[in-house]
Design a protein around this motif. Sequence first.
Motif, PDB file in Angstrom:
ATOM      1  N   GLY A  63     -74.142 -67.541   5.371  1.00  0.00           N
ATOM      2  CA  GLY A  63     -73.766 -68.301   6.557  1.00  0.00           C
ATOM      3  C   GLY A  63     -74.962 -68.794   7.351  1.00  0.00           C
ATOM      4  N   LYS A  64     -76.033 -68.031   7.330  1.00  0.00           N
ATOM      5  CA  LYS A  64     -77.254 -68.412   8.050  1.00  0.00           C
ATOM      6  C   LYS A  64     -77.813 -69.739   7.540  1.00  0.00           C
ATOM      7  CE  LYS A  64     -81.926 -66.708   8.968  1.00  0.00           C
ATOM      8  NZ  LYS A  64     -82.853 -65.580   8.808  1.00  0.00           N
ATOM      9  N   TYR A  65     -77.567 -70.036   6.272  1.00  0.00           N
ATOM     10  CA  TYR A  65     -78.154 -71.220   5.643  1.00  0.00           C
ATOM     11  C   TYR A  65     -77.187 -72.404   5.566  1.00  0.00           C
ATOM     12  CZ  TYR A  65     -81.029 -67.302   4.265  1.00  0.00           C
ATOM     13  OH  TYR A  65     -81.778 -66.162   4.281  1.00  0.00           O
ATOM     14  N   LEU A  66     -75.966 -72.227   6.059  1.00  0.00           N
ATOM     15  CA  LEU A  66     -74.972 -73.298   6.025  1.00  0.00           C
ATOM     16  C   LEU A  66     -75.485 -74.523   6.778  1.00  0.00           C
ATOM     17  CD1 LEU A  66     -72.013 -74.148   5.337  1.00  0.00           C
ATOM     18  CD2 LEU A  66     -71.391 -73.269   7.593  1.00  0.00           C
ATOM     19  N   ALA A  89     -80.248 -78.120   6.691  1.00  0.00           N
ATOM     20  CA  ALA A  89     -81.068 -79.281   7.074  1.00  0.00           C
ATOM     21  C   ALA A  89     -80.588 -79.926   8.369  1.00  0.00           C
ATOM     22  CB  ALA A  89     -81.074 -80.311   5.947  1.00  0.00           C
ATOM     23  N   TRP A  90     -79.340 -79.720   8.704  1.00  0.00           N
ATOM     24  CA  TRP A  90     -78.782 -80.306   9.923  1.00  0.00           C
ATOM     25  C   TRP A  90     -78.845 -79.336  11.103  1.00  0.00           C
ATOM     26  CZ3 TRP A  90     -73.670 -82.457   7.415  1.00  0.00           C
ATOM     27  CH2 TRP A  90     -74.010 -83.509   6.553  1.00  0.00           C
ATOM     28  N   ARG A  91     -78.705 -78.051  10.822  1.00  0.00           N
ATOM     29  CA  ARG A  91     -78.646 -77.061  11.907  1.00  0.00           C
ATOM     30  C   ARG A  91     -80.006 -76.717  12.488  1.00  0.00           C
ATOM     31  NH1 ARG A  91     -75.762 -72.026   9.635  1.00  0.00           N
ATOM     32  NH2 ARG A  91     -76.295 -71.121  11.648  1.00  0.00           N
ATOM     33  N   TYR A  92     -81.052 -76.832  11.678  1.00  0.00           N
ATOM     34  CA  TYR A  92     -82.365 -76.350  12.106  1.00  0.00           C
ATOM     35  C   TYR A  92     -83.394 -77.476  12.161  1.00  0.00           C
ATOM     36  CZ  TYR A  92     -80.082 -71.956  10.934  1.00  0.00           C
ATOM     37  OH  TYR A  92     -79.197 -70.915  10.863  1.00  0.00           O
ATOM     38  N   VAL A 151     -73.531 -80.086  16.043  1.00  0.00           N
ATOM     39  CA  VAL A 151     -72.284 -79.582  16.616  1.00  0.00           C
ATOM     40  C   VAL A 151     -72.092 -78.074  16.418  1.00  0.00           C
ATOM     41  CG1 VAL A 151     -70.854 -80.176  14.600  1.00  0.00           C
ATOM     42  CG2 VAL A 151     -69.829 -80.119  16.900  1.00  0.00           C
ATOM     43  N   PHE A 152     -72.497 -77.512  15.292  1.00  0.00           N
ATOM     44  CA  PHE A 152     -72.320 -76.070  15.070  1.00  0.00           C
ATOM     45  C   PHE A 152     -73.134 -75.253  16.071  1.00  0.00           C
ATOM     46  CE2 PHE A 152     -71.151 -75.867  10.251  1.00  0.00           C
ATOM     47  CZ  PHE A 152     -70.182 -76.833  10.436  1.00  0.00           C
ATOM     48  N   ASN A 153     -74.209 -75.834  16.584  1.00  0.00           N
ATOM     49  CA  ASN A 153     -75.102 -75.107  17.488  1.00  0.00           C
ATOM     50  C   ASN A 153     -74.698 -75.220  18.952  1.00  0.00           C
ATOM     51  OD1 ASN A 153     -76.624 -74.403  15.254  1.00  0.00           O
ATOM     52  ND2 ASN A 153     -78.026 -76.127  15.490  1.00  0.00           N
ATOM     53  N   ARG A 166     -69.419 -72.445  18.712  1.00  0.00           N
ATOM     54  CA  ARG A 166     -70.010 -71.367  17.907  1.00  0.00           C
ATOM     55  C   ARG A 166     -68.993 -70.441  17.250  1.00  0.00           C
ATOM     56  NH1 ARG A 166     -75.384 -70.775  17.519  1.00  0.00           N
ATOM     57  NH2 ARG A 166     -76.642 -71.838  19.067  1.00  0.00           N
ATOM     58  N   LYS A 167     -67.838 -70.289  17.856  1.00  0.00           N
ATOM     59  CA  LYS A 167     -66.843 -69.368  17.296  1.00  0.00           C
ATOM     60  C   LYS A 167     -65.722 -70.081  16.552  1.00  0.00           C
ATOM     61  CE  LYS A 167     -67.901 -65.669  20.440  1.00  0.00           C
ATOM     62  NZ  LYS A 167     -67.446 -64.693  21.397  1.00  0.00           N
ATOM     63  N   ALA A 168     -65.887 -71.369  16.320  1.00  0.00           N
ATOM     64  CA  ALA A 168     -64.863 -72.133  15.601  1.00  0.00           C
ATOM     65  C   ALA A 168     -64.745 -71.632  14.162  1.00  0.00           C
ATOM     66  CB  ALA A 168     -65.198 -73.616  15.620  1.00  0.00           C
TER      67      ALA A 168
END
Length: 196
Positions: free
Chosen positions: A39-42, A45-48, A60-62, A67-69
């Motif tokens: 999950g950390k790597y999901l 390229a977009w999250r980090y 959006v995930f951040n 965050r709890k979706a």
Amino acid sequence: MEKFTIYTGTTVPLMNDNIDTDQILPKQFLKLIDKKGFGKYLMYAWRYLDNQYTEDPDFVFNRPEYRKATILITGDNFGAGSSREHAAWALADYGFKVVIAGSFGDIHYNNELNNGMLPIVQPLEVRQALANLKPTDQVTVDLEQQKIFSPVGEFSFDIDGEWKHKLLNGLDDIGITLQYEDLITEYEKNRPSYWQ
């Protein structure tokens, strides 16, 4: 595998089309051998913003409200590309239980099901309505009835009968085989000695 009967959660919209398995989980993380921890790597390229896991606050995930979706609303052709099951592992480990898309890559669709998630196909107008929900709005997915209940409406979905049975009963391929454990044991006791 856990049973999937009725699930209630909040949604996160990521309405891009053609999100492939390399975007879901980049190839450099395929060397991990345990289903846990992906999950950390999901959407790495977009999250980090960098290799130090500095979160991009615009992704959006951040955003704190998402965050709890646990229900992902997304575009067409989700999970196209390579057959890596790791992409489904990453989605499940992150916490997603349901993915609602316009369509799925065939192998990825089955990988989600094999990992206890429910991939649902819905037309664009339904996905747009769900994507516009407030982050706190609850959505309920009832597998038995094959319905999505939300503040913007009630929507039906299709699922193969065999997959529905497997999810409702928490049966993966091993679980199905174990349903015949008594017969297998009896056969093993009675098979000819030259097979032993």
